[in-house]
Scaffold this motif. Structure first.
Motif, PDB file in Angstrom:
ATOM      1  N   MET A   1      -4.638 -52.648 -58.587  1.00  0.00           N
ATOM      2  CA  MET A   1      -4.431 -51.914 -57.344  1.00  0.00           C
ATOM      3  C   MET A   1      -4.875 -50.461 -57.518  1.00  0.00           C
ATOM      4  SD  MET A   1      -0.878 -51.361 -55.229  1.00  0.00           S
ATOM      5  CE  MET A   1      -0.841 -50.358 -53.750  1.00  0.00           C
ATOM      6  N   SER A   2      -5.784 -50.011 -56.663  1.00  0.00           N
ATOM      7  CA  SER A   2      -6.292 -48.642 -56.768  1.00  0.00           C
ATOM      8  C   SER A   2      -5.276 -47.648 -56.228  1.00  0.00           C
ATOM      9  CB  SER A   2      -7.606 -48.508 -56.000  1.00  0.00           C
ATOM     10  OG  SER A   2      -7.410 -48.796 -54.626  1.00  0.00           O
ATOM     11  N   LYS A   3      -5.271 -46.482 -56.811  1.00  0.00           N
ATOM     12  CA  LYS A   3      -4.347 -45.432 -56.391  1.00  0.00           C
ATOM     13  C   LYS A   3      -4.999 -44.578 -55.312  1.00  0.00           C
ATOM     14  CE  LYS A   3      -2.070 -45.117 -60.887  1.00  0.00           C
ATOM     15  NZ  LYS A   3      -1.728 -44.217 -62.023  1.00  0.00           N
ATOM     16  N   LYS A   4      -4.163 -44.025 -54.441  1.00  0.00           N
ATOM     17  CA  LYS A   4      -4.694 -43.188 -53.375  1.00  0.00           C
ATOM     18  C   LYS A   4      -5.071 -41.818 -53.907  1.00  0.00           C
ATOM     19  CE  LYS A   4      -0.085 -41.637 -51.857  1.00  0.00           C
ATOM     20  NZ  LYS A   4       0.861 -41.576 -50.710  1.00  0.00           N
ATOM     21  N   GLN A   5      -6.036 -41.214 -53.264  1.00  0.00           N
ATOM     22  CA  GLN A   5      -6.479 -39.891 -53.663  1.00  0.00           C
ATOM     23  C   GLN A   5      -5.529 -38.824 -53.122  1.00  0.00           C
ATOM     24  OE1 GLN A   5     -10.393 -38.932 -52.269  1.00  0.00           O
ATOM     25  NE2 GLN A   5     -10.410 -36.894 -53.205  1.00  0.00           N
ATOM     26  N   TYR A   6      -5.271 -37.803 -53.933  1.00  0.00           N
ATOM     27  CA  TYR A   6      -4.447 -36.678 -53.488  1.00  0.00           C
ATOM     28  C   TYR A   6      -5.296 -35.809 -52.564  1.00  0.00           C
ATOM     29  CZ  TYR A   6      -1.093 -32.814 -53.694  1.00  0.00           C
ATOM     30  OH  TYR A   6      -0.166 -31.844 -53.372  1.00  0.00           O
ATOM     31  N   THR A   7      -4.876 -35.668 -51.316  1.00  0.00           N
ATOM     32  CA  THR A   7      -5.708 -34.974 -50.327  1.00  0.00           C
ATOM     33  C   THR A   7      -5.023 -33.785 -49.655  1.00  0.00           C
ATOM     34  OG1 THR A   7      -4.998 -36.538 -48.601  1.00  0.00           O
ATOM     35  CG2 THR A   7      -7.029 -37.061 -49.811  1.00  0.00           C
ATOM     36  N   LYS A   8      -3.824 -33.435 -50.114  1.00  0.00           N
ATOM     37  CA  LYS A   8      -3.140 -32.312 -49.475  1.00  0.00           C
ATOM     38  C   LYS A   8      -3.926 -31.021 -49.710  1.00  0.00           C
ATOM     39  CE  LYS A   8       1.550 -34.221 -49.851  1.00  0.00           C
ATOM     40  NZ  LYS A   8       2.916 -34.028 -50.400  1.00  0.00           N
ATOM     41  N   PRO A   9      -4.188 -30.255 -48.665  1.00  0.00           N
ATOM     42  CA  PRO A   9      -4.975 -29.021 -48.812  1.00  0.00           C
ATOM     43  C   PRO A   9      -4.110 -27.873 -49.324  1.00  0.00           C
ATOM     44  CG  PRO A   9      -4.327 -29.282 -46.533  1.00  0.00           C
ATOM     45  CD  PRO A   9      -3.821 -30.508 -47.253  1.00  0.00           C
ATOM     46  N   PRO A  10      -4.731 -26.854 -49.929  1.00  0.00           N
ATOM     47  CA  PRO A  10      -3.964 -25.657 -50.303  1.00  0.00           C
ATOM     48  C   PRO A  10      -3.503 -24.915 -49.056  1.00  0.00           C
ATOM     49  CG  PRO A  10      -6.311 -25.277 -50.587  1.00  0.00           C
ATOM     50  CD  PRO A  10      -6.159 -26.728 -50.255  1.00  0.00           C
ATOM     51  N   LEU A  11      -2.353 -24.293 -49.126  1.00  0.00           N
ATOM     52  CA  LEU A  11      -1.805 -23.561 -47.986  1.00  0.00           C
ATOM     53  C   LEU A  11      -1.636 -22.086 -48.345  1.00  0.00           C
ATOM     54  CD1 LEU A  11       1.091 -25.963 -46.824  1.00  0.00           C
ATOM     55  CD2 LEU A  11      -1.197 -25.772 -45.842  1.00  0.00           C
ATOM     56  N   PRO A  12      -1.931 -21.196 -47.428  1.00  0.00           N
ATOM     57  CA  PRO A  12      -1.639 -19.781 -47.665  1.00  0.00           C
ATOM     58  C   PRO A  12      -0.133 -19.565 -47.736  1.00  0.00           C
ATOM     59  CG  PRO A  12      -2.382 -20.130 -45.416  1.00  0.00           C
ATOM     60  CD  PRO A  12      -2.586 -21.423 -46.128  1.00  0.00           C
ATOM     61  N   LEU A  13       0.271 -18.443 -48.276  1.00  0.00           N
ATOM     62  CA  LEU A  13       1.691 -18.207 -48.531  1.00  0.00           C
ATOM     63  C   LEU A  13       2.548 -18.275 -47.278  1.00  0.00           C
ATOM     64  CD1 LEU A  13       1.557 -15.328 -51.179  1.00  0.00           C
ATOM     65  CD2 LEU A  13       1.954 -17.754 -51.567  1.00  0.00           C
ATOM     66  N   ASP A  14       2.045 -17.749 -46.165  1.00  0.00           N
ATOM     67  CA  ASP A  14       2.874 -17.756 -44.958  1.00  0.00           C
ATOM     68  C   ASP A  14       3.124 -19.173 -44.469  1.00  0.00           C
ATOM     69  OD1 ASP A  14       0.170 -18.017 -44.218  1.00  0.00           O
ATOM     70  OD2 ASP A  14       0.578 -17.259 -42.197  1.00  0.00           O
ATOM     71  N   GLU A  15       2.148 -20.069 -44.658  1.00  0.00           N
ATOM     72  CA  GLU A  15       2.333 -21.469 -44.248  1.00  0.00           C
ATOM     73  C   GLU A  15       3.260 -22.200 -45.215  1.00  0.00           C
ATOM     74  OE1 GLU A  15      -1.126 -23.695 -43.133  1.00  0.00           O
ATOM     75  OE2 GLU A  15      -2.170 -21.905 -42.418  1.00  0.00           O
ATOM     76  N   GLN A  16       3.186 -21.853 -46.511  1.00  0.00           N
ATOM     77  CA  GLN A  16       4.127 -22.436 -47.477  1.00  0.00           C
ATOM     78  C   GLN A  16       5.565 -22.052 -47.109  1.00  0.00           C
ATOM     79  OE1 GLN A  16       3.207 -21.596 -51.612  1.00  0.00           O
ATOM     80  NE2 GLN A  16       1.005 -21.677 -51.223  1.00  0.00           N
ATOM     81  N   ALA A  17       5.752 -20.780 -46.784  1.00  0.00           N
ATOM     82  CA  ALA A  17       7.089 -20.296 -46.413  1.00  0.00           C
ATOM     83  C   ALA A  17       7.580 -20.971 -45.139  1.00  0.00           C
ATOM     84  CB  ALA A  17       7.058 -18.778 -46.245  1.00  0.00           C
ATOM     85  N   GLN A  18       6.701 -21.071 -44.164  1.00  0.00           N
ATOM     86  CA  GLN A  18       7.090 -21.682 -42.898  1.00  0.00           C
ATOM     87  C   GLN A  18       7.442 -23.149 -43.080  1.00  0.00           C
ATOM     88  OE1 GLN A  18       7.435 -19.826 -39.967  1.00  0.00           O
ATOM     89  NE2 GLN A  18       8.589 -21.695 -39.485  1.00  0.00           N
ATOM     90  N   LEU A  19       6.736 -23.824 -43.979  1.00  0.00           N
ATOM     91  CA  LEU A  19       7.019 -25.234 -44.249  1.00  0.00           C
ATOM     92  C   LEU A  19       8.447 -25.407 -44.769  1.00  0.00           C
ATOM     93  CD1 LEU A  19       5.850 -28.130 -44.396  1.00  0.00           C
ATOM     94  CD2 LEU A  19       5.115 -27.620 -46.726  1.00  0.00           C
ATOM     95  N   LEU A  20       8.860 -24.544 -45.682  1.00  0.00           N
ATOM     96  CA  LEU A  20      10.219 -24.622 -46.214  1.00  0.00           C
ATOM     97  C   LEU A  20      11.258 -24.299 -45.140  1.00  0.00           C
ATOM     98  CD1 LEU A  20       9.662 -22.919 -49.688  1.00  0.00           C
ATOM     99  CD2 LEU A  20      10.270 -25.315 -49.291  1.00  0.00           C
ATOM    100  N   LEU A  21      10.956 -23.309 -44.312  1.00  0.00           N
ATOM    101  CA  LEU A  21      11.891 -22.948 -43.240  1.00  0.00           C
ATOM    102  C   LEU A  21      11.994 -24.056 -42.201  1.00  0.00           C
ATOM    103  CD1 LEU A  21      10.857 -19.205 -42.815  1.00  0.00           C
ATOM    104  CD2 LEU A  21      12.949 -20.077 -43.877  1.00  0.00           C
ATOM    105  N   ASP A  22      10.864 -24.685 -41.887  1.00  0.00           N
ATOM    106  CA  ASP A  22      10.859 -25.794 -40.934  1.00  0.00           C
ATOM    107  C   ASP A  22      11.662 -26.985 -41.458  1.00  0.00           C
ATOM    108  OD1 ASP A  22       9.313 -24.335 -39.190  1.00  0.00           O
ATOM    109  OD2 ASP A  22       7.415 -25.312 -39.726  1.00  0.00           O
ATOM    110  N   ARG A  23      11.738 -27.091 -42.760  1.00  0.00           N
ATOM    111  CA  ARG A  23      12.501 -28.194 -43.355  1.00  0.00           C
ATOM    112  C   ARG A  23      13.992 -27.869 -43.468  1.00  0.00           C
ATOM    113  NH1 ARG A  23       8.049 -30.177 -47.961  1.00  0.00           N
ATOM    114  NH2 ARG A  23       6.723 -31.291 -46.456  1.00  0.00           N
ATOM    115  N   GLY A  24      14.357 -26.691 -42.998  1.00  0.00           N
ATOM    116  CA  GLY A  24      15.780 -26.375 -42.901  1.00  0.00           C
ATOM    117  C   GLY A  24      16.316 -25.437 -43.952  1.00  0.00           C
ATOM    118  N   LEU A  25      15.446 -24.761 -44.708  1.00  0.00           N
ATOM    119  CA  LEU A  25      15.931 -23.807 -45.703  1.00  0.00           C
ATOM    120  C   LEU A  25      16.611 -22.631 -45.010  1.00  0.00           C
ATOM    121  CD1 LEU A  25      16.138 -22.866 -48.638  1.00  0.00           C
ATOM    122  CD2 LEU A  25      13.867 -21.830 -48.387  1.00  0.00           C
TER     123      LEU A  25
END
Length: 307
Positions: free
Chosen positions: A1-25
């Motif tokens: 069974m082949s493994k899926k490719q990692y495709t998540k793009p890099p995020l700038p810092l403000d988007e990283q922060a917003q992602l954590l806040l959106d998840r309820g931090l």
């Protein structure tokens, strides 16, 4: 069974922060979070946010009542614990090197590490010797330059020089590969409170501490780690030891082993006092994840002389 490719793009810092806040931090502003993420990689921080998130769903929301304060406290605590353990392991590493250089050289000559007849396994012997020579060749120590300038380098350097340029891992592997019937090997174990019969425990402890050292050297998460290399438990308990080890794969057993060895090789280090000061930072709820029993301070091993 082949493994899926990692495709998540890099995020700038403000988007990283917003992602954590959106998840309820909760408990930190976006501006503060951006500043933290600029110095602490998001993926590194994930190791500390993980216990406070629901990791069974894709967006891993933060659990109710989770706070940035808890995450940051864990991060600071882990950093201080790692620094203390690193300092302590330095004393143990130097002591093991010293005993290995001394006893084996007195019994088998200054270049004993080149003698295959002292080793169990030829392949391991060759691999360890290659590592040892590689560390020597890359070293820039003044004593190495002096040796090469003053002496015939067709002869390998004495053990008390070459072992001072190698790693804890190489030292422990070379010791482990020495035949058990070699009296000098037993003398080294005896120095650290082990007999010929319990030498396997001694070796497993050194191998485990080398893993802990490598984790510390890479500034990796230490306090809540589950260790792959699990040290053996002594069948005959040392004079000062603990009543029980709840888990052999958690940092508590590492701390027990470190405390035991420091009583032999660096009693002036006062590890117990420093450990208790660092542990005061830890929230009591975190003790089980580290394998600590609630009454660990009352165990004989951790009682200070004045107590």
């Amino acid at each position: 069974m082949s493994k899926k490719q990692y495709t998540k793009p890099p995020l700038p810092l403000d988007e990283q922060a917003q992602l954590l806040l959106d998840r309820g931090l909760k408990g930190i502003s976006k501006e503060e979070l951006i500043q933290k993420l600029g110095n602490i990689n998001y993926y590194r921080l994930r190791g500390y946010t993980y216990p406070y998130q629901n990791n069974n769903v894709d967006d891993t929301p933060f659990l109710p009542n989770s706070k940035w304060e808890f995450i940051w406290n864990d991060y600071i605590f882990d950093s201080k614990l790692r620094n203390l353990v690193t300092d302590a392991l330095g004393h143990i590493e130097v002591s093991l090197r010293t005993q290995l250089e001394l006893e084996m050289s007195l019994a088998h000559g200054s270049r004993w590490y080149t003698d295959l007849t002292l080793a169990y396994d030829e392949d391991l012997f060759n691999k360890n010797l290659e590592e040892l020579n590689g560390h020597w060749n890359r070293s820039r120590e003044i004593f190495k330059e002096h040796y090469e300038n003053e002496y015939d380098t067709s002869y390998p350097p004495p053990a008390w020089m070459i072992f001072e340029t190698t790693t804890f891992g190489t030292v422990s592997k070379i010791y482990s590969n020495i035949k058990k019937e070699i009296p000098a090997k037993t003398k080294i174990a005896n120095y650290f409170g082990f007999t010929k019969a319990s030498a396997k425990v001694f070796i497993s402890w050194m191998q485990h501490l080398n893993l802990v050292r490598n984790i510390c050297a890479h500034y990796s998460r230490l306090f809540s780690r589950s260790f792959i290399v699990r040290p053996m438990l002594p069948t005959s308990k040392p004079v000062k030891w603990v009543n029980d080890i709840p888990a052999q794969d958690r940092i508590y057993i590492s701390i027990c082993i470190i405390t035991y060895f420091l009583d032999i090789c660096a009693p002036e280090f006062n590890f117990r006092k420093q450990l208790k000061e660092v542990m005061n930072i830890c929230r009591p709820a975190q003790l089980p994840s580290m394998g600590f029993p609630t009454d660990w301070k009352e165990q004989d091993l951790f009682m200070e002389a004045s107590e």
